[in-house]
Design a protein around this motif. Structure first.
Motif, PDB file in Angstrom:
ATOM      1  N   LEU A 138       0.849  -1.196   0.000  1.00 19.54           N
ATOM      2  CA  LEU A 138       0.000   0.000   0.000  1.00 19.54           C
ATOM      3  C   LEU A 138       0.883   1.244   0.000  1.00 19.54           C
ATOM      4  N   SER A 139       0.780   2.024  -1.075  1.00 21.83           N
ATOM      5  CA  SER A 139       1.524   3.289  -1.143  1.00 21.83           C
ATOM      6  C   SER A 139       0.549   4.434  -0.950  1.00 21.83           C
ATOM      7  N   MET A 140       0.976   5.421  -0.190  1.00 18.99           N
ATOM      8  CA  MET A 140       0.076   6.530   0.130  1.00 18.99           C
ATOM      9  C   MET A 140       0.766   7.873  -0.023  1.00 18.99           C
ATOM     10  N   ARG A 141      -0.036   8.837  -0.420  1.00 23.59           N
ATOM     11  CA  ARG A 141       0.413  10.221  -0.397  1.00 23.59           C
ATOM     12  C   ARG A 141      -0.549  10.956   0.527  1.00 23.59           C
ATOM     13  N   ILE A 142      -0.049  11.320   1.694  1.00 25.13           N
ATOM     14  CA  ILE A 142      -0.881  11.948   2.717  1.00 25.13           C
ATOM     15  C   ILE A 142      -0.820  13.467   2.582  1.00 25.13           C
ATOM     16  N   ARG A 143      -1.984  14.098   2.613  1.00 27.79           N
ATOM     17  CA  ARG A 143      -2.017  15.565   2.693  1.00 27.79           C
ATOM     18  C   ARG A 143      -2.833  15.945   3.917  1.00 27.79           C
ATOM     19  N   TRP A 144      -2.117  16.169   4.988  1.00 28.75           N
ATOM     20  CA  TRP A 144      -2.739  16.432   6.282  1.00 28.75           C
ATOM     21  C   TRP A 144      -2.691  17.927   6.547  1.00 28.75           C
ATOM     22  N   LYS A 145      -3.891  18.521   6.601  1.00 27.16           N
ATOM     23  CA  LYS A 145      -3.956  19.964   6.796  1.00 27.16           C
ATOM     24  C   LYS A 145      -4.507  20.280   8.173  1.00 27.16           C
ATOM     25  N   GLN A 146      -3.847  21.151   8.842  1.00 27.48           N
ATOM     26  CA  GLN A 146      -4.342  21.588  10.140  1.00 27.48           C
ATOM     27  C   GLN A 146      -4.853  23.013  10.030  1.00 27.48           C
ATOM     28  N   ARG A 147      -6.006  23.210  10.621  1.00 22.23           N
ATOM     29  CA  ARG A 147      -6.706  24.472  10.471  1.00 22.23           C
ATOM     30  C   ARG A 147      -6.189  25.549  11.421  1.00 22.23           C
ATOM     31  N   LYS A 148      -6.151  26.760  10.900  1.00 21.21           N
ATOM     32  CA  LYS A 148      -5.920  27.913  11.771  1.00 21.21           C
ATOM     33  C   LYS A 148      -7.143  28.787  11.654  1.00 21.21           C
ATOM     34  N   LEU A 149      -7.831  29.028  12.776  1.00 22.64           N
ATOM     35  CA  LEU A 149      -9.056  29.827  12.749  1.00 22.64           C
ATOM     36  C   LEU A 149      -8.724  31.316  12.691  1.00 22.64           C
ATOM     37  N   ILE A 150      -9.562  32.032  11.963  1.00 18.70           N
ATOM     38  CA  ILE A 150      -9.437  33.489  11.932  1.00 18.70           C
ATOM     39  C   ILE A 150     -10.568  34.048  12.794  1.00 18.70           C
TER      40      ILE A 150
END
Ligand SMILES: [Zn+2]
Length: 207
Positions: A138-150
């Motif tokens: 299993l090959s994966m490309r992870i795009r993990w985004k963490q939110r910054k609130l305004i």
């Protein structure tokens, strides 16, 4: 044309086309596509803000020479129902992975909501659930985004931006990936620089 410039350009373009795309190149394109598709599906204000803090992962599962691609999205329940089927489903509880020392694997229930909902866990569980765990890759490309609130001057949330996306799994998912490897599924993560690596820090999780 002086110096045959065009011919050279065409030759160069051809060379670029012929250069075989790596698996990570492919998954990079896939994760871009999925991220864009999901962003468009979530047009409500609430949805748009939520999308600033999600993970989209592109994957390729190879088993007995046959490859299948599947995207995964952490906030699946927020997508229109008809769209959800295309994505990795994962498990609600329990695990399809092998036991270790006679004990079934337990997903984390603390921290970032339920560990089962994370893209990496969904993909791994789907692989084992369809009998494509042990002996597969299993090959994966992870795009993990963490939110910054305004927030406005009164502290009311008015919007959100995504922090720079991360190419690695959270600690909960690290443990999932290490367990999957223990159960015989080869795991590769595509990094920002295009390189591939196995699940890191497995020794921290007892593997
Ligand atoms: Zn995670």
């Amino acid at each position: 044309m002086p110096g045959g410039g065009l011919g050279k350009t065409v030759a160069k373009a051809k060379e670029a086309n012929n250069k075989k795309k790596t698996e990570c190149d492919e998954l990079e394109e896939d994760v871009d596509d999925e991220d864009e598709k999901i962003r468009k599906m979530r047009t409500t204000k609430k949805g748009a803000i939520a999308h600033k803090a999600t993970t989209v992962t592109a994957s390729k599962l190879t088993c007995k020479g046959v490859s299948t691609k599947k995207p995964a999205y952490s906030s699946l329940s927020r997508l229109p129902k008809a769209e959800r089927k295309r994505y990795a489903q994962g498990v609600k509880k329990g695990s399809k992975m092998c036991k270790k020392n006679g004990k079934p694997f337990r997903h984390a229930t603390h921290g970032f909501s339920s560990g089962c909902a994370h893209t990496e866990a969904r993909l791994v569980e789907d692989a084992f659930g369809s009998g494509k765990g042990e002996g597969c890759k299993l090959s994966m490309r992870i795009r993990w985004k963490q939110r910054k609130l305004i927030k406005d001057s009164k502290g009311k949330v008015t919007g959100a931006i995504s922090g720079p996306p991360k190419d690695f799994a959270c600690e909960n998912c690290e443990r999932v990936l290490c367990h999957a490897k223990y159960c015989g599924l080869k795991i590769f993560l595509c990094k920002d620089d295009g390189s591939k690596s196995g699940p890191p820090n497995c020794e921290n999780h007892g593997y």
